[in-house]
Design a protein around this motif. Structure first.
Motif, PDB file in Angstrom:
ATOM      1  N   ARG A  15     -16.907 -72.942  77.207  1.00  0.00           N
ATOM      2  CA  ARG A  15     -15.119 -73.103  76.905  1.00  0.00           C
ATOM      3  C   ARG A  15     -14.740 -72.855  75.664  1.00  0.00           C
ATOM      4  O   ARG A  15     -13.931 -72.072  75.293  1.00  0.00           O
ATOM      5  CB  ARG A  15     -14.805 -74.405  77.759  1.00  0.00           C
ATOM      6  CG  ARG A  15     -13.166 -74.185  77.930  1.00  0.00           C
ATOM      7  CD  ARG A  15     -12.669 -75.284  78.838  1.00  0.00           C
ATOM      8  NE  ARG A  15     -13.510 -75.841  79.657  1.00  0.00           N
ATOM      9  CZ  ARG A  15     -14.205 -76.631  79.939  1.00  0.00           C
ATOM     10  NH1 ARG A  15     -14.558 -77.408  78.804  1.00  0.00           N
ATOM     11  NH2 ARG A  15     -15.057 -77.112  81.164  1.00  0.00           N
ATOM     12  N   ALA A  16     -15.303 -73.668  74.603  1.00  0.00           N
ATOM     13  CA  ALA A  16     -14.893 -73.644  73.290  1.00  0.00           C
ATOM     14  C   ALA A  16     -15.236 -72.051  72.552  1.00  0.00           C
ATOM     15  O   ALA A  16     -14.329 -71.726  71.793  1.00  0.00           O
ATOM     16  CB  ALA A  16     -15.833 -74.664  72.425  1.00  0.00           C
ATOM     17  N   LEU A  17     -16.508 -71.561  72.936  1.00  0.00           N
ATOM     18  CA  LEU A  17     -16.874 -70.241  72.179  1.00  0.00           C
ATOM     19  C   LEU A  17     -16.249 -68.934  72.911  1.00  0.00           C
ATOM     20  O   LEU A  17     -15.965 -68.075  72.238  1.00  0.00           O
ATOM     21  CB  LEU A  17     -18.414 -70.196  72.531  1.00  0.00           C
ATOM     22  CG  LEU A  17     -19.454 -71.074  71.650  1.00  0.00           C
ATOM     23  CD1 LEU A  17     -20.711 -70.978  71.977  1.00  0.00           C
ATOM     24  CD2 LEU A  17     -19.079 -70.845  70.129  1.00  0.00           C
ATOM     25  N   THR A  18     -15.947 -69.246  74.211  1.00  0.00           N
ATOM     26  CA  THR A  18     -15.511 -68.110  74.831  1.00  0.00           C
ATOM     27  C   THR A  18     -14.212 -68.038  75.487  1.00  0.00           C
ATOM     28  O   THR A  18     -13.516 -67.078  75.821  1.00  0.00           O
ATOM     29  CB  THR A  18     -16.258 -67.823  76.199  1.00  0.00           C
ATOM     30  OG1 THR A  18     -16.121 -68.813  76.908  1.00  0.00           O
ATOM     31  CG2 THR A  18     -17.752 -67.512  75.748  1.00  0.00           C
ATOM     32  N   GLY A  19     -13.311 -69.459  75.757  1.00  0.00           N
ATOM     33  CA  GLY A  19     -12.344 -69.455  76.477  1.00  0.00           C
ATOM     34  C   GLY A  19     -12.288 -69.398  77.865  1.00  0.00           C
ATOM     35  O   GLY A  19     -11.194 -69.359  78.366  1.00  0.00           O
ATOM     36  N   MET A  20     -13.776 -69.213  78.442  1.00  0.00           N
ATOM     37  CA  MET A  20     -13.678 -69.120  79.856  1.00  0.00           C
ATOM     38  C   MET A  20     -14.405 -70.248  80.316  1.00  0.00           C
ATOM     39  O   MET A  20     -15.066 -70.932  79.701  1.00  0.00           O
ATOM     40  CB  MET A  20     -14.659 -67.753  80.089  1.00  0.00           C
ATOM     41  CG  MET A  20     -14.092 -66.478  79.556  1.00  0.00           C
ATOM     42  SD  MET A  20     -15.070 -64.988  79.861  1.00  0.00           S
ATOM     43  CE  MET A  20     -14.784 -64.040  78.556  1.00  0.00           C
ATOM     44  N   GLU A  21     -14.351 -70.240  81.737  1.00  0.00           N
ATOM     45  CA  GLU A  21     -14.953 -71.238  82.456  1.00  0.00           C
ATOM     46  C   GLU A  21     -16.137 -70.894  83.169  1.00  0.00           C
ATOM     47  O   GLU A  21     -16.316 -69.821  83.286  1.00  0.00           O
ATOM     48  CB  GLU A  21     -14.006 -71.918  83.249  1.00  0.00           C
ATOM     49  CG  GLU A  21     -12.645 -72.546  83.088  1.00  0.00           C
ATOM     50  CD  GLU A  21     -12.732 -73.806  82.380  1.00  0.00           C
ATOM     51  OE1 GLU A  21     -13.905 -74.542  82.452  1.00  0.00           O
ATOM     52  OE2 GLU A  21     -12.064 -73.938  81.538  1.00  0.00           O
ATOM     53  N   GLY A  29     -14.371 -59.346  77.256  1.00  0.00           N
ATOM     54  CA  GLY A  29     -13.416 -60.166  76.364  1.00  0.00           C
ATOM     55  C   GLY A  29     -14.057 -61.323  75.676  1.00  0.00           C
ATOM     56  O   GLY A  29     -13.097 -62.185  75.187  1.00  0.00           O
ATOM     57  N   LEU A  30     -15.298 -61.074  75.562  1.00  0.00           N
ATOM     58  CA  LEU A  30     -15.815 -62.172  74.795  1.00  0.00           C
ATOM     59  C   LEU A  30     -15.373 -62.165  73.054  1.00  0.00           C
ATOM     60  O   LEU A  30     -15.242 -60.894  72.722  1.00  0.00           O
ATOM     61  CB  LEU A  30     -17.508 -62.226  74.738  1.00  0.00           C
ATOM     62  CG  LEU A  30     -18.211 -62.484  75.827  1.00  0.00           C
ATOM     63  CD1 LEU A  30     -19.467 -62.331  75.976  1.00  0.00           C
ATOM     64  CD2 LEU A  30     -17.980 -64.066  76.283  1.00  0.00           C
ATOM     65  N   PRO A  31     -15.542 -63.079  72.299  1.00  0.00           N
ATOM     66  CA  PRO A  31     -15.120 -62.883  70.829  1.00  0.00           C
ATOM     67  C   PRO A  31     -16.245 -61.900  70.355  1.00  0.00           C
ATOM     68  O   PRO A  31     -17.580 -61.879  70.717  1.00  0.00           O
ATOM     69  CB  PRO A  31     -15.474 -64.178  70.311  1.00  0.00           C
ATOM     70  CG  PRO A  31     -15.336 -65.268  71.524  1.00  0.00           C
ATOM     71  CD  PRO A  31     -15.667 -64.701  72.812  1.00  0.00           C
ATOM     72  N   PRO A  32     -15.781 -61.012  69.412  1.00  0.00           N
ATOM     73  CA  PRO A  32     -16.702 -59.892  68.860  1.00  0.00           C
ATOM     74  C   PRO A  32     -17.824 -60.464  68.072  1.00  0.00           C
ATOM     75  O   PRO A  32     -18.652 -59.699  68.078  1.00  0.00           O
ATOM     76  CB  PRO A  32     -15.593 -58.934  68.297  1.00  0.00           C
ATOM     77  CG  PRO A  32     -14.379 -59.853  67.818  1.00  0.00           C
ATOM     78  CD  PRO A  32     -14.538 -60.969  68.917  1.00  0.00           C
ATOM     79  N   ASP A  33     -17.713 -61.612  67.388  1.00  0.00           N
ATOM     80  CA  ASP A  33     -18.744 -62.124  66.733  1.00  0.00           C
ATOM     81  C   ASP A  33     -20.083 -62.710  67.629  1.00  0.00           C
ATOM     82  O   ASP A  33     -20.956 -63.225  67.115  1.00  0.00           O
ATOM     83  CB  ASP A  33     -18.459 -63.074  65.677  1.00  0.00           C
ATOM     84  CG  ASP A  33     -17.711 -64.413  66.037  1.00  0.00           C
ATOM     85  OD1 ASP A  33     -17.218 -64.225  67.370  1.00  0.00           O
ATOM     86  OD2 ASP A  33     -17.671 -65.260  65.486  1.00  0.00           O
TER      87      ASP A  33
END
Length: 83
Positions: A15-21, A29-33
Motif C-alpha cells: 500500500r505504501a509503495l503503490t497506493g494499491m491494495e 499505474g505503478l510508480p515509475p521508479d
C-alpha cells in the motif's frame, strides 16, 4: 553473474509503495521508479490476464503490453516452472 530474488511485500508495504491494495494490485499505474520484473516464460504466452479485483476489471492482452511499463524488465528463470 547477478542473481535476483523476487519476494512479496507485506500488505502495508505494498500500500505504501503503490497506493494499491492487495487483491486490487495491477502493474498499470505503478510508480515509475518501481521495478517490474517479468519472467521470460510470460513473454512466450499468446495472451495474459492482468488486473485486480473483479472479472470486469481484468485486461486480456499480448504480453508485450508489459514492456511498455516504466521499469519493466524481462528476467530469465524468475519463476519456478509449473509441473
Amino acid at each position: 553473474m547477478r542473481t535476483r530474488k523476487a519476494s512479496f511485500a507485506s500488505a502495508d508495504e505494498t500500500r505504501a509503495l503503490t497506493g494499491m491494495e492487495i487483491g486490487g494490485l495491477t502493474p498499470f499505474g505503478l510508480p515509475p521508479d518501481l521495478p517490474v520484473w517479468v519472467d521470460a516464460a510470460v513473454m512466450a504466452r499468446p495472451r495474459i490476464v492482468l488486473g485486480g479485483g473483479s472479472r470486469s476489471l481484468k485486461v486480456i492482452a499480448s504480453p508485450g503490453i508489459l514492456l511498455a511499463l516504466p521499469g519493466a524488465e524481462v528476467v530469465e528463470g524468475l519463476a519456478a516452472p509449473v509441473n
